[in-house]
Design an enzyme around this catalytic site. Structure first.
Site, PDB file in Angstrom:
ATOM      1  N   HIS F  14       0.841  -1.190   0.000  1.00  0.00           N
ATOM      2  CA  HIS F  14       0.000   0.000   0.000  1.00  0.00           C
ATOM      3  C   HIS F  14       0.883   1.250   0.000  1.00  0.00           C
ATOM      4  CE1 HIS F  14      -0.473   1.546   4.426  1.00  0.00           C
ATOM      5  NE2 HIS F  14       0.689   0.964   4.301  1.00  0.00           N
ATOM      6  N   CYS F  33       5.707   6.385   4.667  1.00  0.00           N
ATOM      7  CA  CYS F  33       4.542   5.606   4.205  1.00  0.00           C
ATOM      8  C   CYS F  33       4.023   6.104   2.869  1.00  0.00           C
ATOM      9  CB  CYS F  33       3.418   5.669   5.238  1.00  0.00           C
ATOM     10  SG  CYS F  33       3.861   4.861   6.779  1.00  0.00           S
ATOM     11  N   HIS F  39       5.099   0.289  -0.318  1.00  0.00           N
ATOM     12  CA  HIS F  39       5.767  -0.602   0.624  1.00  0.00           C
ATOM     13  C   HIS F  39       4.696  -1.619   1.033  1.00  0.00           C
ATOM     14  CE1 HIS F  39       3.737   2.240   3.289  1.00  0.00           C
ATOM     15  NE2 HIS F  39       3.813   1.339   4.247  1.00  0.00           N
ATOM     16  N   HIS F  41       3.078  -4.785   4.151  1.00  0.00           N
ATOM     17  CA  HIS F  41       2.996  -5.301   5.517  1.00  0.00           C
ATOM     18  C   HIS F  41       2.463  -6.733   5.536  1.00  0.00           C
ATOM     19  CE1 HIS F  41       3.777  -1.438   7.393  1.00  0.00           C
ATOM     20  NE2 HIS F  41       2.842  -0.864   6.679  1.00  0.00           N
ATOM     21  N   ASP F  79      -5.233 -10.346   0.171  1.00  0.00           N
ATOM     22  CA  ASP F  79      -3.968 -11.053   0.382  1.00  0.00           C
ATOM     23  C   ASP F  79      -3.129 -11.073  -0.909  1.00  0.00           C
ATOM     24  OD1 ASP F  79      -2.024 -12.545   1.729  1.00  0.00           O
ATOM     25  OD2 ASP F  79      -2.833 -14.423   0.955  1.00  0.00           O
ATOM     26  N   HIS F  80      -1.867 -10.693  -0.758  1.00  0.00           N
ATOM     27  CA  HIS F  80      -0.947 -10.598  -1.899  1.00  0.00           C
ATOM     28  C   HIS F  80      -1.480  -9.631  -2.950  1.00  0.00           C
ATOM     29  CE1 HIS F  80       1.030 -13.954   0.074  1.00  0.00           C
ATOM     30  NE2 HIS F  80       2.065 -13.747  -0.692  1.00  0.00           N
ATOM     31  N   GLU F 126      -0.647  -3.492  11.988  1.00  0.00           N
ATOM     32  CA  GLU F 126       0.119  -3.158  10.787  1.00  0.00           C
ATOM     33  C   GLU F 126       1.580  -3.586  10.993  1.00  0.00           C
ATOM     34  OE1 GLU F 126      -0.969   0.478   8.007  1.00  0.00           O
ATOM     35  OE2 GLU F 126       0.455   1.062   9.528  1.00  0.00           O
TER      36      GLU F 126
END
Lengths: 137, 137, 137, 137, 137, 137
Positions: F14, F33, F39, F41, F79-80, F126
């Site tokens: 994100h 960020c 980047h 998480h 996810d991913h 996070e």
């Protein structure tokens, strides 16, 4: 050959410093770990032994025996204590995690080697970000 | 209303005792936590604040600001310190986790309430098995 | 000989793919890790060094120095970055955890070997269920 | 050479005992682990393999393949099962963590060695305080 | 008002099923948790109490007392046991985490309320992915 | 009333930014960020529901059903993935943990309320140091 590890924990105060140095010199070398009024940690200790399985009972050794030895020889002497002052086998040593690991090895090895196994590793977490391992040589 | 939590950590020495009591009496009430030569912990501190989202930027507050406040007002004063001796806002108090939590609340609340949020909870882990929560009343 | 380990963390985006392959072929080989719009991880990095204790100060090396090196050479370059695009030493490489570990070894070894120790292991957690270890050969 | 580790988990009942011994004798040797009505654990299994990177795709092996093998050969047979009764490859064995580790090695090694890697270590946590490692010899 | 939490752990076998149902019906409703030969867990129990600080000693209650009560009334009765068979206060109940939490509340509340505090919450982790909380109503 | 919590995990990329702002302005407000190349998480999601126990089967709801709903409505979509680009219900929103929590609530609540329970809390980690909780109002 099987490796068994037992985790134990203790909470202790300590300080890193050389008595012959000034507070300034100690601060320069050891940083905030040399605070004259002590600080402390929740130490985590992992003791690893290795040996052959006793085929009759499926154990190398009973981990309860290992735990009992570690508690008697180490935990009872260091838990809720000051590592620099209260612990006979640390007296006169710098209480770095390195020296703690070596001292614990020396205390534990003779007793552990009377069991059906050999001491393999002493691992000590000082914080969640730092740990030390010692394999006896 | 959204709740945000920031974790910070510090390593400190302390001792539970009343000066007016003998070592025996302190041992009876506080157990091994009253060891005269101190012991210590890796404390974990969770600071929870609550507030409305700023719809423009999607934040209640920037957690970096919260972290900065907690580090300046708390962590720098307690990390690698003796909670009984080195910390102005703990002087004269028993350094139980209960009192630590209340004292941290008193230090943090005025600064946090200047942000777009309210202090909601101070949570302190003394060991992996014990923690304290304080909600300000 | 003592082994010291320092944990550091970074949050990064990446994608596993070969530019010469179609999205379908990449999906077949790399699964959802090849999503064209990237995904990301909270990577955990454990750097282990080994050396002899400096008997005067009870340290192999000061773990703060190790941390400083790892932060300057690695963390500042990968944290909150895209491993495929933003990191000079990863350019042109598949950003698998295997290749990340080897690249980190190559970045760290020359600097660490200037200290009183040797780089021993790079360990990288991509998730709580997967990790990679590289020992330099 | 790169080492890859995959964590899997399973929840199972078991009991440590020799059928030829009385409950008293079993209690003496195995302690509360010999409770006749079983007890159980959330076991954590770490499977480590080692191999050379395939330079084309940056992988030793795809950890998804490793996970699939471990789930088919091990997890589906032991999860939510009684290790003494329900698991064909444990029948007639004492279900100590030592024997579980060796049995898992024997089940996994032939399949894993068909991949581009070698089985290196089976590590089993029985509780957060106890774990066993087996390296195949 | 301060909230104190103590963590304790126990390892137990259990099975989810209704005696009046067939194995097929139990499997349909309870899934693999109904395996006739039992399975088991490393349960984690968090007991939270709330109360006013005793200003003289800085404690609500001594967490050692709370731990002692929880061990005597709960842990000694469930650790290394079969929750369906061996635990008097679970007999005839479905051993879901929900029912375990409520039963623990009923066992603990009378004793805890004799201390300078009130029982606030029973929290039980069955696995790292599932937990239950009960607040007494 | 019983509270049940299910943990799920997802790995995503994100970026925090406002399209109408320059990179400099975004950097000033959102810090690292806002890195233009994303980047990511390893997010941890805790979904808590509350309800009455069904006395016949000892459950509020089967946590497998809750897990299935969370995986279908949330995990498969995030996810991913890239939270800013790939997730229909996040489009046009700042992908702060605050907004993620609220969006997950909106996606989950209608489906969860068809079960024998009510959605109580969405909690998102996070990083290991930061988490957000949302209770629906």
């Amino acid at each position: 050959m099987i490796y068994l590890t037992r985790r134990e924990r203790f909470n202790a105060a300590h300080r890193l410093f050389l008595q012959e140095w000034s507070d300034e010199k100690n601060l320069e070398v050891f940083g905030k770990c040399s605070n004259p009024n002590w600080h402390g940690h929740n130490y985590e200790l992992f003791v690893t032994v290795k040996g052959e399985i006793n085929p009759k009972i499926g154990f190398v050794i009973n981990l309860k025996h290992l735990s009992k030895i570690v508690r008697e020889l180490i935990i009872e002497k260091v838990d809720h204590k000051n590592l620099n002052i209260d612990v006979p086998f640390m007296l006169g040593k710098i209480t770095s995690a390195e020296n703690i690991a070596i001292s614990f090895w020396e205390e534990l090895e003779p007793e552990i080697n009377k069991l059906n196994c050999e001491l393999h590793c002493i691992k000590i977490f000082e914080t969640e970000n730092n740990y030390i391992e010692y394999f006896g040589k």
